[in-house]
Scaffold this motif. Structure first.
Motif, PDB file in Angstrom:
ATOM      1  N   GLN A   1       0.804  -1.217   0.000  1.00 36.01           N
ATOM      2  CA  GLN A   1       0.000   0.000   0.000  1.00 36.01           C
ATOM      3  C   GLN A   1       0.837   1.266   0.000  1.00 36.01           C
ATOM      4  O   GLN A   1       0.315   2.367  -0.234  1.00 36.01           O
ATOM      5  N   HIS A   2       2.131   1.124   0.267  1.00 32.63           N
ATOM      6  CA  HIS A   2       3.024   2.279   0.280  1.00 32.63           C
ATOM      7  C   HIS A   2       3.858   2.371  -1.004  1.00 32.63           C
ATOM      8  O   HIS A   2       4.766   3.196  -1.085  1.00 32.63           O
ATOM      9  N   GLY A   3       3.549   1.518  -1.965  1.00 35.34           N
ATOM     10  CA  GLY A   3       4.295   1.539  -3.217  1.00 35.34           C
ATOM     11  C   GLY A   3       5.647   0.862  -3.130  1.00 35.34           C
ATOM     12  O   GLY A   3       6.484   1.012  -4.027  1.00 35.34           O
ATOM     13  N   ARG A   4       5.870   0.078  -2.077  1.00 36.29           N
ATOM     14  CA  ARG A   4       7.130  -0.644  -1.897  1.00 36.29           C
ATOM     15  C   ARG A   4       6.940  -2.112  -2.265  1.00 36.29           C
ATOM     16  O   ARG A   4       5.847  -2.659  -2.129  1.00 36.29           O
ATOM     17  N   THR A   5       8.026  -2.745  -2.708  1.00 37.90           N
ATOM     18  CA  THR A   5       7.985  -4.177  -3.013  1.00 37.90           C
ATOM     19  C   THR A   5       8.720  -4.932  -1.919  1.00 37.90           C
ATOM     20  O   THR A   5       9.958  -4.946  -1.880  1.00 37.90           O
ATOM     21  N   PRO A   6       7.999  -5.551  -0.980  1.00 34.24           N
ATOM     22  CA  PRO A   6       8.639  -6.258   0.130  1.00 34.24           C
ATOM     23  C   PRO A   6       9.473  -7.442  -0.360  1.00 34.24           C
ATOM     24  O   PRO A   6       9.120  -8.096  -1.343  1.00 34.24           O
ATOM     25  N   LEU A   7      10.564  -7.717   0.322  1.00 28.27           N
ATOM     26  CA  LEU A   7      11.362  -8.900   0.009  1.00 28.27           C
ATOM     27  C   LEU A   7      10.534 -10.158   0.272  1.00 28.27           C
ATOM     28  O   LEU A   7      10.539 -11.099  -0.526  1.00 28.27           O
ATOM     29  N   LEU A   8       9.836 -10.178   1.384  1.00 27.02           N
ATOM     30  CA  LEU A   8       8.983 -11.314   1.723  1.00 27.02           C
ATOM     31  C   LEU A   8       7.533 -10.943   1.445  1.00 27.02           C
ATOM     32  O   LEU A   8       6.965 -10.081   2.126  1.00 27.02           O
ATOM     33  N   MET A   9       6.962 -11.585   0.440  1.00 29.60           N
ATOM     34  CA  MET A   9       5.570 -11.304   0.075  1.00 29.60           C
ATOM     35  C   MET A   9       4.755 -12.581   0.078  1.00 29.60           C
ATOM     36  O   MET A   9       5.247 -13.656  -0.263  1.00 29.60           O
ATOM     37  N   SER A  10       3.502 -12.453   0.473  1.00 27.33           N
ATOM     38  CA  SER A  10       2.577 -13.582   0.418  1.00 27.33           C
ATOM     39  C   SER A  10       2.095 -13.779  -1.012  1.00 27.33           C
ATOM     40  O   SER A  10       2.288 -12.914  -1.874  1.00 27.33           O
ATOM     41  N   THR A  11       1.465 -14.888  -1.248  1.00 29.28           N
ATOM     42  CA  THR A  11       0.923 -15.146  -2.588  1.00 29.28           C
ATOM     43  C   THR A  11      -0.207 -14.179  -2.914  1.00 29.28           C
ATOM     44  O   THR A  11      -0.585 -14.035  -4.081  1.00 29.28           O
ATOM     45  N   GLN A  12      -0.749 -13.487  -1.888  1.00 30.05           N
ATOM     46  CA  GLN A  12      -1.787 -12.483  -2.109  1.00 30.05           C
ATOM     47  C   GLN A  12      -1.189 -11.114  -2.445  1.00 30.05           C
ATOM     48  O   GLN A  12      -1.914 -10.141  -2.619  1.00 30.05           O
ATOM     49  N   GLY A  13       0.148 -11.064  -2.528  1.00 34.10           N
ATOM     50  CA  GLY A  13       0.805  -9.819  -2.893  1.00 34.10           C
ATOM     51  C   GLY A  13       0.948  -8.826  -1.770  1.00 34.10           C
ATOM     52  O   GLY A  13       1.103  -7.628  -1.995  1.00 34.10           O
ATOM     53  N   LYS A  14       0.936  -9.297  -0.505  1.00 37.40           N
ATOM     54  CA  LYS A  14       1.105  -8.419   0.642  1.00 37.40           C
ATOM     55  C   LYS A  14       2.401  -8.751   1.371  1.00 37.40           C
ATOM     56  O   LYS A  14       2.925  -9.860   1.264  1.00 37.40           O
ATOM     57  N   ARG A  15       2.918  -7.772   2.108  1.00 38.36           N
ATOM     58  CA  ARG A  15       4.116  -8.012   2.919  1.00 38.36           C
ATOM     59  C   ARG A  15       3.811  -9.079   3.952  1.00 38.36           C
ATOM     60  O   ARG A  15       2.795  -9.002   4.654  1.00 38.36           O
ATOM     61  N   CYS A  16       4.659 -10.088   4.023  1.00 40.92           N
ATOM     62  CA  CYS A  16       4.451 -11.155   5.004  1.00 40.92           C
ATOM     63  C   CYS A  16       4.482 -10.582   6.411  1.00 40.92           C
ATOM     64  O   CYS A  16       5.373  -9.809   6.758  1.00 40.92           O
TER      65      CYS A  16
END
Length: 335
Positions: free
Chosen positions: A217-232
């Motif tokens: 939601q902050h326009g960042r790409t987390p290193l660890l992401m869930s399959t739903q596309g969210k930061r783990c």
């Protein structure tokens, strides 16, 4: 005094503290106060805090001690004391009640947790992951925590852009409270962490083959992401560590002799119930101990994992007496 229900006061307290502490600390407060407020309403019949007495908090302390270690009780009662002080501020309990909350004083032995992963256990787990779960989210989580000794919250805070896969691979830890990922020690906790080549390759292959991509939601790409596309979430990191450190997960056998078809700890959500599993902090303790055993200087180790040497010596160095003797071996002179 106001007739304030325990859970209403709890929610106001957590909202008040949300600007002062990290998300992980706030989560710990919420867990403790959920237990306390639940006990007040279910066991002590305290529907509003204006009827709360010091005897109630003492009875909770005695009840809680039957279920947790002394060091955990100390943390719980410290949190509750702060909560009661806030309740005084909102006129929900009598002035000065927080002074009647008794916080236990654990012995030094009680204060030091003994949960840790040894290098032999870590090697066995990594062999399993290399073969059966290569470049998976779980592989990245375990290997990064084990090889760097960083906190769970630090791993959670990393973005893809914080990973430099150059000739000397690096993870860059940065304090970003405005976009949801503060570091425990804020700006002082910022640092670049060198990676070994194999760990960097695992992360690179994860990003190439298994990372969902996308932004939060902050326009960042987390290193660890869930399959739903969210930061783990930190809880996801914790559950993966509990899962992979269950002996049956990486050996196929239970050293406790349990029937795996009937064991309650064999699912992802119940792995923490396994007596042989450990949480992320055990990897941090294990890393520190093994790094010191290998000859890495204390100040270098402390700086790498973002802690003081005093904390390192008290809480994280779990070397045996024999290991400590061997560390001194190279420095001894004949006199």
């Amino acid at each position: 005094m106001n007739a304030t229900p325990p859970h209403e006061a709890k929610n106001r307290y957590l909202k008040d503290k949300s600007t002062d502490v990290t998300d992980s600390t706030l989560s710990n407060y919420e867990t403790t106060l959920n237990v306390f407020c639940g006990w007040l309403t279910d066991e002590a019949d305290v529907d509003t805090l204006n009827t709360l007495s010091s005897d109630d908090t003492q009875k909770f302390k005695e009840w809680r001690l039957e279920r947790v270690k002394t060091i955990t009780l100390k943390s719980d009662m410290t949190c509750i004391k702060g909560f009661i002080r806030f309740c005084e501020h909102i006129n929900a309990v009598p002035e000065g009640m927080h002074k009647l909350v008794r916080v236990p004083k654990p012995s030094r032995e009680d204060e030091v947790s003994s949960d840790l992963i040894t290098s032999e256990e870590a090697s066995e787990i990594l062999d399993y992951l290399d073969t059966h779960e290569y470049a998976s989210l779980r592989h990245v989580i375990f290997r990064t925590l084990w090889k760097t000794g960083m906190r769970r919250s630090s791993l959670y805070a990393l973005d893809v852009d914080d990973f430099d896969d150059g000739s000397k691979p690096v993870l860059r830890l940065r304090h970003r409270p405005d976009t949801g990922t503060p570091l425990k020690n804020k700006r002082r906790g910022e640092r670049d962490v060198r990676l070994d080549r194999e760990t960097a390759d695992v992360i690179a292959d994860f990003l190439k083959h298994n990372h969902p991509s996308g932004t939060d939601q902050h326009g960042r790409t987390p290193l660890l992401m869930s399959t739903q596309g969210k930061r783990c979430k930190p809880s996801t990191i914790q559950r993966n560590i509990y899962t992979v450190t269950r002996p049956c997960h990486y050996t196929g056998e239970c050293p406790m002799g349990r029937d795996l078809d009937e064991c309650e700890a064999t699912s992802y959500n119940t792995a923490s119930k396994c007596p042989g599993s450990v949480g992320p902090h055990a990897l941090r303790r294990g890393y520190v101990t093994e790094a010191l055993n290998a000859g890495q200087p204390r100040d270098v180790t402390a700086d790498r994992v973002d802690m003081t040497t005093e904390v390192l010596n008290k809480h994280y160095d779990h070397a045996t007496k024999e290991e400590r003797m061997e560390r001194r071996e190279d420095y001894l002179v004949d006199v």
